[in-house]
Write a protein that holds these residues in place. Structure first.
Motif, short mmCIF file in Angstrom:
data_model
loop_
_atom_site.label_atom_id
_atom_site.label_comp_id
_atom_site.label_asym_id
_atom_site.label_seq_id
_atom_site.Cartn_x
_atom_site.Cartn_y
_atom_site.Cartn_z
N GLN B 42 0.86 -1.18 0.00
CA GLN B 42 0.00 0.00 0.00
C GLN B 42 0.90 1.23 0.00
O GLN B 42 2.07 1.16 0.37
CB GLN B 42 -0.89 -0.02 1.24
CG GLN B 42 -0.09 -0.07 2.53
CD GLN B 42 -0.96 -0.32 3.75
OE1 GLN B 42 -2.12 0.01 3.75
NE2 GLN B 42 -0.38 -0.89 4.80
N LYS B 186 4.37 2.92 -7.91
CA LYS B 186 3.11 2.15 -7.97
C LYS B 186 3.39 0.67 -8.20
O LYS B 186 2.75 -0.20 -7.61
CB LYS B 186 2.23 2.70 -9.10
CG LYS B 186 1.63 4.06 -8.73
CD LYS B 186 0.35 4.29 -9.45
CE LYS B 186 -0.63 4.89 -8.49
NZ LYS B 186 -1.97 4.94 -8.91
N LYS B 190 2.57 -2.78 -6.00
CA LYS B 190 1.71 -3.82 -6.58
C LYS B 190 2.40 -5.17 -6.57
O LYS B 190 1.82 -6.18 -6.23
CB LYS B 190 1.37 -3.45 -8.03
CG LYS B 190 0.08 -2.67 -8.14
CD LYS B 190 -0.24 -2.43 -9.60
CE LYS B 190 -1.17 -1.24 -9.72
NZ LYS B 190 -1.12 -0.65 -11.05
N SER B 210 -1.45 7.84 -3.39
CA SER B 210 -1.66 7.14 -2.11
C SER B 210 -3.01 6.44 -1.96
O SER B 210 -3.99 6.76 -2.63
CB SER B 210 -1.53 8.13 -0.96
OG SER B 210 -0.51 9.04 -1.22
N ASP B 211 -3.02 5.52 -0.98
CA ASP B 211 -4.26 4.91 -0.52
C ASP B 211 -4.79 5.69 0.67
O ASP B 211 -5.98 5.70 0.95
CB ASP B 211 -4.00 3.46 -0.09
CG ASP B 211 -3.48 2.63 -1.22
OD1 ASP B 211 -4.23 2.42 -2.18
OD2 ASP B 211 -2.29 2.23 -1.20
N ASP B 228 -8.70 9.08 3.61
CA ASP B 228 -8.66 7.80 2.88
C ASP B 228 -9.05 8.06 1.43
O ASP B 228 -10.05 8.73 1.17
CB ASP B 228 -9.64 6.81 3.52
CG ASP B 228 -9.08 6.21 4.78
OD1 ASP B 228 -8.00 5.60 4.71
OD2 ASP B 228 -9.69 6.40 5.85
N ILE B 229 -8.27 7.56 0.52
CA ILE B 229 -8.56 7.77 -0.91
C ILE B 229 -9.39 6.59 -1.41
O ILE B 229 -8.97 5.43 -1.25
CB ILE B 229 -7.25 7.88 -1.74
CG1 ILE B 229 -6.26 8.86 -1.10
CG2 ILE B 229 -7.56 8.23 -3.20
CD1 ILE B 229 -6.58 10.31 -1.20
N ASP B 230 -10.48 6.91 -2.01
CA ASP B 230 -11.35 5.86 -2.56
C ASP B 230 -10.84 5.51 -3.96
O ASP B 230 -11.04 6.25 -4.92
CB ASP B 230 -12.79 6.38 -2.63
CG ASP B 230 -13.75 5.29 -3.06
OD1 ASP B 230 -13.27 4.21 -3.48
OD2 ASP B 230 -14.97 5.51 -2.96
N LYS B 231 -10.16 4.38 -4.04
CA LYS B 231 -9.52 4.00 -5.31
C LYS B 231 -10.52 3.53 -6.37
O LYS B 231 -10.13 3.36 -7.54
CB LYS B 231 -8.47 2.92 -5.05
CG LYS B 231 -7.24 3.43 -4.31
CD LYS B 231 -6.34 4.20 -5.25
CE LYS B 231 -5.17 4.81 -4.51
NZ LYS B 231 -4.29 5.60 -5.34
N SER B 232 -11.76 3.31 -5.92
CA SER B 232 -12.75 2.85 -6.91
C SER B 232 -13.24 4.01 -7.78
O SER B 232 -13.80 3.82 -8.85
CB SER B 232 -13.93 2.20 -6.19
OG SER B 232 -14.56 3.16 -5.38
N LEU B 235 -9.59 8.77 -10.71
CA LEU B 235 -8.61 9.64 -10.06
C LEU B 235 -7.60 10.18 -11.07
O LEU B 235 -6.63 9.52 -11.42
CB LEU B 235 -7.89 8.85 -8.96
CG LEU B 235 -7.25 9.65 -7.85
CD1 LEU B 235 -8.27 10.48 -7.08
CD2 LEU B 235 -6.53 8.73 -6.88
#
Lengths: 253, 262
Positions: B42, B186, B190, B210-211, B228-232, B235
């Motif tokens: 993360q 990144k 991963k 970031s997450d 908190d970053i909403d990755k869904s 972005l």
């Protein structure tokens, strides 16, 4: 680079001009004088230096004292580097305490004491040169170690590498270019002090030739031996620079 | 051993002596914890408007510096000394100019591992991942900032780091080099189970990478908010979500400084 080569070109031009001027002035216009010898006499004085002043022996004594002392001092500091670069270590403090004295007492005075204590020893010249080389290097390394990039140290520390490895493989290594550069200054300083030492002590070495040449009022010997010293220091500088460029060619900027 | 919480920073404070012997509180009771990721790494950002507090905090987390107060826990176990599990990569290159790429990477393992085959395997893997294969005999000085960053990353991977602390990795980078480093960060998160903590003064970079972002005050540094970053959600710099987040963070920063917004 271009600037450097342009400077070197100009320098050679000046050297050739001085040489031509010397020949014209002292060979033809002022052949008899007390300032500089005639060029033709200088050529002849080589054989006198070789035979009467024992140039090969005296030269080898001085040159070996200068460069052996530097070499041995360098290897000793390399072996002790773990202590020298470490702040507040008693070995460092002890060695640096001599630095304080050296601010007020010129090294040659220490040489007088050596001559007094061991007047007939042939090794005191080597000892004298070695001690100057060793203390100069220790002081220099200690000063330079404060300038090592903390990024190198921080990243090595965070990798969990031991302190002794960091001292040896990071701090000591990163100091190399500046230490090797300093050897050029050091050789010049040792040449200067050692010739004075030999001049005062007598016995052997190029300082003795200077002393004899002055006693005999032999201007050509005085001049020739100065050229030999100058050329030797120049070649020494080239050699040190070669090693630096070949093996310690990184920049820390 | 607590496997749920990867890193816990508890009541960390740092006081240094400034000029004329005056005490300066750089960090004041910094508290946060990072959960252990289950499947992949993360990226966490520590964001502030000035960098000295961030750098100081990263050095403390990596145990390069000691805090004046507080404690650090890795997997629930308190630690005081660096062990190579949390690797700090300074803002400027930390690769050694006197070693070539392979020797630089080997440096991270050869003093801790006595098995030459294992060392070679780890070094090769790390070099391959960092995209440095074929450049093993190259020296850092002959190459770009991005190249040197890759060496530092390869070194951390070879050391089996669990957490990578990057001090302003994108500062002063532009164009292709910035993009290259951005993608590399990144990719590490991963591909490897490495948690990356980035110190950044650039809000946009923090959001995009970031997450989670811990927002810090300055003089002294303290964690004031967590985003908190909403990755869904989509972005990119032009997306609405990005703009909303950016405005929110800017507003919070202005609030810490007591500067009224126009």
């Amino acid at each position: 680079m271009r600037l450097k080569s342009a400077q070197a070109k100009n320098l050679y031009k000046y050297i050739i001009s001085y040489f031509v001027l010397w020949i014209l002035l002292f060979e033809f216009i002022l052949p008899v004088n007390n300032i500089l010898p005639k060029p033709s006499v200088v050529l002849l004085s080589f054989s006198a230096l070789w035979n009467y002043y024992r140039l090969p022996y005296n030269f080898s004594v001085t040159i070996s004292a200068v460069y052996l002392s530097i070499l041995i001092a360098y290897f000793i500091t390399a072996a002790l580097s773990g202590y020298i670069v470490r702040k507040n270590h008693f070995v460092t403090e002890l060695l640096l305490s001599f630095h304080w004295f050296s601010n007020f007492i010129p090294a040659i005075i220490f040489g007088f004491f050596l001559i007094y204590w061991l007047p007939s020893s042939i090794y005191i010249e080597y000892l004298f040169a070695f001690l100057i080389a060793l203390f100069s290097l220790v002081i220099r390394i200690n000063e330079e170690s404060a300038k090592v990039k903390h990024e190198y140290i921080d990243s090595a520390v965070s990798l969990g590498v031991s302190e002794s490895v960091i001292l040896k493989k990071v701090i000591w290594k990163s100091l190399q270019p500046s230490i090797i550069r300093y050897l050029i200054v050091l050789q010049f300083n040792i040449w200067s002090v050692l010739i004075s030492f030999e001049f005062i002590k007598g016995g052997y070495g190029l300082g003795r030739i200077y002393r004899l040449a002055i006693n005999y009022k032999d201007l050509s010997a005085l001049f020739t031996i100065s050229i030999i010293v100058g050329v030797t220091i120049y070649l020494g500088t080239l050699l040190i620079n070669y090693f630096k460029n070949k093996f310690y060619n990184w920049s820390l900027d | 051993m607590n496997r749920e919480i990867l890193l816990e920073v508890k009541n960390i404070s740092k006081t240094v002596y400034g000029m004329a012997g005056s005490k300066v509180r750089v960090l004041d009771n910094v508290n946060f914890q990072i959960d252990n990721p289950e499947t992949k790494g993360q990226i966490i950002s520590l964001a502030a408007v000035s960098s000295p507090e961030l750098t100081s905090l990263l050095k403390i987390i990596s145990a390069v510096e000691k805090p004046s107060e507080g404690a650090l826990y890795l997997y629930g176990k308190q630690f005081h000394k660096p062990e190579g599990k949390i690797v700090f990569i300074p803002e400027h290159s930390s690769s050694f100019p006197w070693l070539d790429v392979e020797q630089n990477v080997k440096f991270a393992v050869k003093f801790k591992n006595n098995n030459p085959e294992e060392i070679d395997k780890k070094v090769k893997e790390a070099i391959l991942f960092a995209g440095l294969d074929g450049y093993e005999t190259h020296f850092p000085d002959d190459n770009s900032l991005g190249f040197r960053f890759r060496i530092s990353v390869a070194r951390a991977i070879a050391a089996d780091a669990k957490i990578l602390l990057l001090d302003e990795p994108l500062r002063n980078l532009h164009g292709e080099t910035k993009k290259e480093i951005f993608n590399l960060i990144k990719e590490i998160s991963k591909k490897f189970n490495i948690t990356i903590i980035i110190a950044s003064t650039n809000i946009s970079d923090s959001i995009l990478l970031s997450d989670k972002i811990f927002l810090m005050t300055r003089h002294p540094g303290k964690v004031a908010d967590t985003i908190d970053i909403d990755k869904s959600k989509e972005l990119s710099i032009h997306s609405d979500y990005f703009q909303v987040l950016k405005r929110e963070i800017e507003k919070l920063f202005f609030g810490y400084e007591n500067i009224p917004l126009k």
